[in-house]
Structures are given as structure tokens and as C-alpha cells.
Design an enzyme around this catalytic site. Structure first.
Site, PDB file in Angstrom:
ATOM      1  N   LEU A  68     -16.420  15.929  15.632  1.00 58.39           N
ATOM      2  CA  LEU A  68     -15.127  16.052  16.295  1.00 58.39           C
ATOM      3  C   LEU A  68     -15.251  16.762  17.640  1.00 58.39           C
ATOM      4  CD1 LEU A  68     -13.352  16.920  12.993  1.00 58.39           C
ATOM      5  CD2 LEU A  68     -12.822  14.901  14.377  1.00 58.39           C
ATOM      6  N   THR A  99     -20.730  19.958  18.716  1.00 58.66           N
ATOM      7  CA  THR A  99     -21.157  21.140  19.467  1.00 58.66           C
ATOM      8  C   THR A  99     -19.932  22.014  19.695  1.00 58.66           C
ATOM      9  OG1 THR A  99     -22.929  19.889  20.555  1.00 58.66           O
ATOM     10  CG2 THR A  99     -22.273  21.970  21.572  1.00 58.66           C
ATOM     11  N   LYS A 174     -29.154  24.398  20.212  1.00 55.34           N
ATOM     12  CA  LYS A 174     -28.570  23.292  20.974  1.00 55.34           C
ATOM     13  C   LYS A 174     -28.130  23.763  22.352  1.00 55.34           C
ATOM     14  CE  LYS A 174     -26.395  19.544  22.243  1.00 55.34           C
ATOM     15  NZ  LYS A 174     -25.162  19.037  21.627  1.00 55.34           N
TER      16      LYS A 174
END
Length: 296
Positions: A68, A99, A174
């Protein structure tokens, strides 16, 4: 014997759609939900079961992937803050591949575990093209047994899955990867701008870069797009600006300097203000051009 429950997948945006399609190609039974009818139709045509609501996905699936836009959308789908939350997460494994802020993810893990569920964060490195080719790199964090249990579920979307420790280590990893990606592509855009303004043959410039020591799949793709004037979205300015903000905020919280990211954040913000939020991240070259015009 009854059939095993399908894997749930919620969020069929720029990345989610090709990721879900690759799961279907692998033979994974899938139940999907997305706000837009068009994306649900695409997955339904490909063989997925299409839910009428997020609640149906949680009712029918033991493991659910969330891809999402942000924390607000994630909380809404989970029913977080309402009586529906515990019903949706109890005895379920929630795999969050979006993220989002690392602190948010840690808090979500706490709440899901308190509600009797399991939580794995699994953000991916890669844009639309690697997603289509099932060449994403997934970073996973959570309880070791939960991470081990979900790796096979996400393997059809990825060329590599890498356990990173407890939540939110995957998201922090990340963000570190994104720092390199954003500064690299922004530098590439500035180099292309410099070459153009110096009157160089930009196709030749691209050829030289492609065989040089800095060459990568990303640099080759992005350079070709700039040479061709192809700004079709792979990773949009809006998404890159969001990711840039997440890195800067995480750096500030940890007392870390981020001079290159600060400069990139300003440039992507300027690109967004030029009305180019839906364009690919290489559209940052327009902000650099705009600055040059202001100097002349």
C-alpha cells in the site's frame, strides 16, 4: 481434503500489480483487493479471486501481503484503531512489503502481535521493470521463524530474499539502498544535463557510460530513457520524493548528516512543483534545467 487457503494480496498499484501477477504465474492461489475496479479486473482476468472488501481477504487468507501507499492506507485496510483490527490480524501473518516509516512498522508489529497475529516487513528494492521481471530484492525482518515461513511465498516475485534481523531492520536497510539509488540517478540526470548544455552527443555519452566502471542496469535504463525523452513512470517523482523524505527523517532521528539526500530532496520537491509528480524519477532533470534557466 479441502484446498489450502489462498495467499492474500492488497494493493495493486504500480508495483503491486506486476508482483501479484508473478505470484499467479508461479501457480500460487491468490485473493486480491484494490480500491480501483480496473486493477481488480486485471488480476481477476489472470486467475485471481477478487474480494469485495479487505475484510473478505482477511477472512479467507492465513497470510496477507500488503503493498500500500503509506501508513494511513495500511491502517485503514487493517482496521487499526477499531474493533475490526484484532479480528483481521488474529492468527494471520501480515507481510508488509510497502516502504513506510521504520518507527511506524515497529509500532505496527507490536500491535499485530498483541492482537494474536504475526508480522514480517519485506520492503523491496526495484521499480516497475524489475517487478515485471520478478527481479526484485526483498529485505525481510521479523521473528526468525516468521521470516523463514514467508520467504517461499515472496520468492516468485524476487531474484533474492535477504533476512535482515528484527523489525525495523529491513526498512532501515531499504532506506540505505534508496539513499544510494536516489543520489546515483540524480547525479546521472545532472551529468546528462551537463553533457547536453556542453553540446555533446548524448547518445555517445550514453554509450560511454554503458561500458564504463559506473555502469549498472539502472544507469543503462535511466540513461536510455533520458536520451529518448521517455519519462514514462517506472518509479515516479512522487514516490521518490516520499522515499527521500523517509531517508532524511530517519537520518535526523538518528543524528546522521545527509548532505546529498538533502540536495536531492530539494530537487525532487522542485520537480513535483513543476507538475511532474507522475513522471519517472529521471524527470528530476527538469528541475536542474529550471535552475540553469534561472542562472542564465
Amino acid at each position: 481434503m479441502s484446498a489450502a487457503p489462498p495467499l492474500g494480496f492488497i494493493g495493486l498499484g504500480t508495483m503491486g500489480e506486476p508482483m501479484a501477477l508473478n505470484l499467479l504465474k508461479s501457480g500460487q492461489p491468490l485473493m486480491v483487493w484494490n480500491r480501483s475496479d480496473a486493477k481488480r479486473h486485471i488480476l481477476g482476468e489472470a486467475g485471481a479471486s477478487v474480494a469485495e472488501s479487505p475484510a473478505e481477504v482477511f477472512a479467507q487468507c492465513d497470510s496477507i501481503i500488503l503493498m500500500l501507499t503509506d501508513a494511513t492506507a495500511t491502517d485503514a485496510v487493517l482496521g487499526r484503531g477499531s474493533g475490526a483490527f484484532e479480528d483481521r490480524v488474529r492468527s494471520r501473518t501480515i507481510i508488509n512489503m510497502a516502504t513506510v516509516e521504520p518507527g511506524y512498522s515497529k509500532g505496527l508489529e507490536v500491535d499485530i502481535r498483541a492482537g494474536g497475529g504475526r508480522y514480517v516487513e519485506a520492503p523491496v528494492s526495484g521499480s516497475r521493470k524489475p517487478a515485471e521481471a520478478a527481479e526484485l530484492v526483498a529485505m525481510l525482518a521479523g521473528e526468525a521463524e516468521d521470516v523463514a515461513a514467508v520467504r517461499h511465498l515472496i520468492t516468485p516475485m524476487c531474484k533474492s530474499t535477504v533476512p535482515c534481523g528484527p523489525v525495523p531492520q529491513a526498512l532501515l536497510m531499504k532506506l540505505a539502498v534508496n539513499l544510494f539509488l536516489i543520489t546515483m540517478v540524480t547525479g546521472l540526470a545532472e551529468a546528462m544535463h551537463f553533457a547536453k548544455r556542453q553540446g555533446l552527443n548524448v547518445a555517445l555519452f550514453a554509450d560511454i557510460l554503458s561500458v564504463g566502471p559506473m555502469a549498472s542496469d539502472v544507469s543503462r535504463i535511466k540513461t536510455a530513457k533520458m536520451v529518448d525523452g521517455d519519462f514514462a513512470r517506472q518509479a515516479s517523482i512522487t514516490d521518490v520524493l516520499k522515499n527521500n523524505r523517509l531517508v532524511v527523517e530517519a537520518a535526523r532521528e538518528a543524528g546522521i548528516a545527509s548532505p546529498l539526500l538533502d540536495a536531492c530532496f530539494a530537487l525532487y520537491g522542485e520537480t513535483q512543483m513543476l507538475g511532474l509528480g507522475d513522471e519517472d524519477m529521471i524527470a528530476v532533470i527538469r528541475a536542474i534545467e529550471h535552475r540553469t534557466s534561472a542562472v542564465l
